[in-house]
Motif scaffolding. Structure first.
Motif, mmCIF file in Angstrom:
data_model
loop_
_atom_site.group_PDB
_atom_site.id
_atom_site.type_symbol
_atom_site.label_atom_id
_atom_site.label_comp_id
_atom_site.label_asym_id
_atom_site.label_seq_id
_atom_site.Cartn_x
_atom_site.Cartn_y
_atom_site.Cartn_z
ATOM 1 N N GLY A 1 15.868 40.129 40.164
ATOM 2 C CA GLY A 1 15.627 39.094 39.150
ATOM 3 C C GLY A 1 16.898 38.455 38.659
ATOM 4 N N HIS A 2 16.922 37.112 38.656
ATOM 5 C CA HIS A 2 18.181 36.420 38.413
ATOM 6 C C HIS A 2 18.709 36.636 36.998
ATOM 7 N N SER A 3 17.841 36.654 35.987
ATOM 8 C CA SER A 3 18.360 36.820 34.623
ATOM 9 C C SER A 3 18.937 38.221 34.434
ATOM 10 N N LEU A 4 18.357 39.213 35.119
ATOM 11 C CA LEU A 4 18.870 40.581 35.035
ATOM 12 C C LEU A 4 20.224 40.696 35.725
ATOM 13 N N ILE A 5 20.337 40.062 36.885
ATOM 14 C CA ILE A 5 21.605 40.123 37.619
ATOM 15 C C ILE A 5 22.697 39.395 36.852
ATOM 16 N N LYS A 6 22.374 38.226 36.282
ATOM 17 C CA LYS A 6 23.394 37.483 35.544
ATOM 18 C C LYS A 6 23.860 38.262 34.309
ATOM 19 N N ALA A 7 22.934 38.929 33.655
ATOM 20 C CA ALA A 7 23.321 39.745 32.498
ATOM 21 C C ALA A 7 24.223 40.896 32.921
ATOM 22 N N GLU A 8 23.920 41.515 34.059
ATOM 23 C CA GLU A 8 24.741 42.624 34.547
ATOM 24 C C GLU A 8 26.117 42.126 35.006
ATOM 25 N N MET A 9 26.151 40.924 35.575
ATOM 26 C CA MET A 9 27.447 40.353 35.949
ATOM 27 C C MET A 9 28.317 40.154 34.717
ATOM 28 N N ALA A 10 27.712 39.650 33.663
ATOM 29 C CA ALA A 10 28.474 39.440 32.423
ATOM 30 C C ALA A 10 28.959 40.770 31.851
ATOM 31 N N ARG A 11 28.101 41.803 31.930
ATOM 32 C CA ARG A 11 28.454 43.106 31.364
ATOM 33 C C ARG A 11 29.573 43.776 32.151
ATOM 34 N N THR A 12 29.515 43.697 33.479
ATOM 35 C CA THR A 12 30.448 44.432 34.329
ATOM 36 C C THR A 12 31.661 43.610 34.742
ATOM 37 N N GLY A 13 31.604 42.284 34.568
ATOM 38 C CA GLY A 13 32.678 41.438 35.073
ATOM 39 C C GLY A 13 32.668 41.313 36.581
ATOM 40 N N ALA A 14 31.507 41.545 37.198
ATOM 41 C CA ALA A 14 31.399 41.493 38.661
ATOM 42 C C ALA A 14 31.802 40.118 39.187
ATOM 43 N N VAL A 15 32.453 40.131 40.336
ATOM 44 C CA VAL A 15 32.926 38.881 40.922
ATOM 45 C C VAL A 15 31.831 38.181 41.713
ATOM 46 N N PHE A 16 30.838 38.958 42.171
ATOM 47 C CA PHE A 16 29.812 38.414 43.067
ATOM 48 C C PHE A 16 28.592 39.320 43.037
ATOM 49 N N GLY A 17 27.428 38.743 43.297
ATOM 50 C CA GLY A 17 26.209 39.527 43.425
ATOM 51 C C GLY A 17 25.273 38.894 44.432
ATOM 52 N N GLY A 18 24.546 39.726 45.167
ATOM 53 C CA GLY A 18 23.619 39.213 46.167
ATOM 54 C C GLY A 18 22.254 39.842 46.050
ATOM 55 N N GLU A 19 21.226 39.039 46.326
ATOM 56 C CA GLU A 19 19.845 39.521 46.385
ATOM 57 C C GLU A 19 19.302 39.313 47.791
ATOM 58 N N HIS A 20 18.424 40.205 48.206
ATOM 59 C CA HIS A 20 17.869 40.119 49.555
ATOM 60 C C HIS A 20 16.947 38.916 49.718
ATOM 61 N N SER A 21 16.615 38.242 48.634
ATOM 62 C CA SER A 21 15.760 37.053 48.684
ATOM 63 C C SER A 21 16.541 35.783 49.001
ATOM 64 N N GLY A 22 17.852 35.891 49.201
ATOM 65 C CA GLY A 22 18.653 34.722 49.521
ATOM 66 C C GLY A 22 19.320 34.085 48.324
#
Length: 450
Positions: free
Chosen positions: A308-329
């Motif tokens: 889920g995009h809102s969950l991934i974006k929130a986790e990116m903000a929390r962790t400072g991740a540089v990149f994230g990918g989902e199997h849905s493209g």
């Protein structure tokens, strides 16, 4: 919540048949609530609004703008846009935004994707439910006229420059086949590729919200057959397929085979880790286990997330991740305001391809380690009971409930997740080889469907 809003408000966005469910009155009410929720009412700010090529989109976008302006907020209209162009505008201009699109849904649908300034997502738990409650009473009264400012802004050139600055492409000349599915990639992709040393083979770039050639949904691989045939017949180096609002991208190799989005995730992750050693990379629960392995091998930190995009974006903000990918493209980039962009992902693949002499299949071989089932849907009456039955059946295995149920064996894993909108269970299985994957897949499907 008003019944009309209950019908269209989903976990991450607003979506439904238009005008049967999502009409101008509903859009206007949500526009007013959006202005209040994002703090731009009473002359305190502006919002950026974009739309896709569906027949109902101009009316819905106009109604959204009227609703926002009825609260004495301004509107910056970027016109026809892909969803990632709208996110880019929200980030560059530092304004909240609304994208009018139903993505890959059928032609008769429409929808709204909303974000706060800086492209920060708005989902059910982060403002959408509040907006829906506030919009309900507005449906039963006359709407005030718009008083806020309105301006049109041509943003395509800024979008193109932003992407090319983030992922420059240089090296050998490539032949690239692109299937836009008559969606918004037909507007944005040629504008990007004209700056690259490529020969473009276009498929269905004409904007047409009736989708006359096929659904704009590359997750359904039946929609990729024309692109696959074109890549093989024309000798293209690569094929790119986009969904209706162009925030997702799928890749076809030179043999006409679909490249796993997990392999794309791993490739882009290694490029980011080369530029930023030790960085964090996100992957969701249905991504291949090759992704965290490769991230770790390249010195990065892999963090697993729900789908889920809102969950991934929130986790990116929390962790400072540089990149994230989902199997849905879907592929998410910290430097792109934590937002997803199919075109930016495609540029990373083109850059990796152009800088060497390998084919796509050769380039991706090191990132493809396991056999995957793809997503298999089963209609069930009681998803909770079925998941409980699976948990009992695999009580001797490692299990977690991060998103649905994931069970991990020695050389396989599977995940089952309930759909947010339908009585479906979604199954993904991965194994060390085809035989292992097929055995686990069949065993789990027997338990789900028994």
């Amino acid at each position: 919540m008003h019944p009309r809003l209950e019908a269209v408000v989903k976990a991450y966005d607003v979506r439904g048949p238009s005008p049967e469910q999502l009409d101008a009155a509903l859009a206007r009410a949500l526009g007013s609530a959006f202005a209040d929720e994002t703090g731009i009412s009473d002359g305190r700010g502006k919002a950026v609004v974009g739309r896709d090529m569906r027949a109902s989109s101009p009316e819905i976008a106009g109604a959204i703008s009227d609703g926002i302006r009825s609260r004495s907020a301004g509107v910056v209209d970027v016109g026809l846009a892909s969803t990632d162009l709208l996110y880019c505008a929200s980030g560059v201009l530092d304004l909240p935004g609304v994208m009018v699109t139903a993505s890959h849904n059928p032609a008769g649908d429409n929808g709204l994707k909303m974000c706060r300034a800086g492209a920060r997502p708005i989902g059910l738990d982060s403002g959408l439910a509040t907006m829906a409650e506030a919009a309900g009473p507005l449906l039963d009264r006359d709407a005030p006229g718009p008083t806020g400012d309105f301006q049109e802004l041509e943003f395509l050139d800024t979008y193109v420059k932003t992407l090319l600055d983030l992922a420059p492409v240089s090296g050998r000349r490539l032949t690239v086949a692109v299937d836009a599915g008559n969606g918004m990639a037909g507007h944005t992709v040629p504008a990007v590729l004209e700056h690259l040393d490529v020969d473009l083979i276009p498929l269905y770039l004409e904007l047409d919200g009736t989708f006359p050639n096929h659904e704009a949904n590359p997750l359904d691989h039946s929609t990729l057959v024309d692109l696959q045939a074109t890549v093989r017949d024309r000798g293209a180096d690569i094929g790119l397929a986009f969904d209706g609002d162009a925030d997702r991208c799928f890749v076809i190799d030179e043999k006409g085979e679909v490249v796993s989005p997990s392999a794309i995730t791993a490739l882009i992750a290694t490029r980011h880790l080369k530029a930023e050693p030790g960085a964090t990379v996100l992957h969701n629960v249905i991504t291949s286990r090759a992704v965290p392995e490769i991230v770790t091998e390249h010195g990065g930190t892999a963090v697993r997330t729900p789908v889920g995009h809102s969950l991934i974006k929130a986790e990116m903000a929390r962790t400072g991740a540089v990149f994230g990918g989902e199997h849905s493209g879907h592929f998410y980039f910290r430097e792109f305001y934590l937002a997803d962009s199919g075109m930016l992902a495609a540029l990373h693949v083109l850059a990796a391809l152009a800088e060497g002499d390998r084919t796509v299949s050769e380039l991706m071989a090191e990132f493809t380690r396991y056999s995957s089932s793809g997503e298999i849907n089963s209609r069930v009456e009681d998803a909770t009971a079925v998941i409980g039955r699976l948990e009992d059946a695999y009580a001797d295995r490692d299990r977690d409930r991060l998103d649905g149920l994931t069970v991990t064996g020695d050389d396989w894993w599977f995940n089952v997740r309930p759909s947010n909108t339908e009585p479906l269970l979604r199954l993904n299985v991965e194994g060390a080889d085809d035989a292992t994957m097929a055995r686990v897949r069949d065993d789990v499907l027997d338990l789900i469907r028994s």
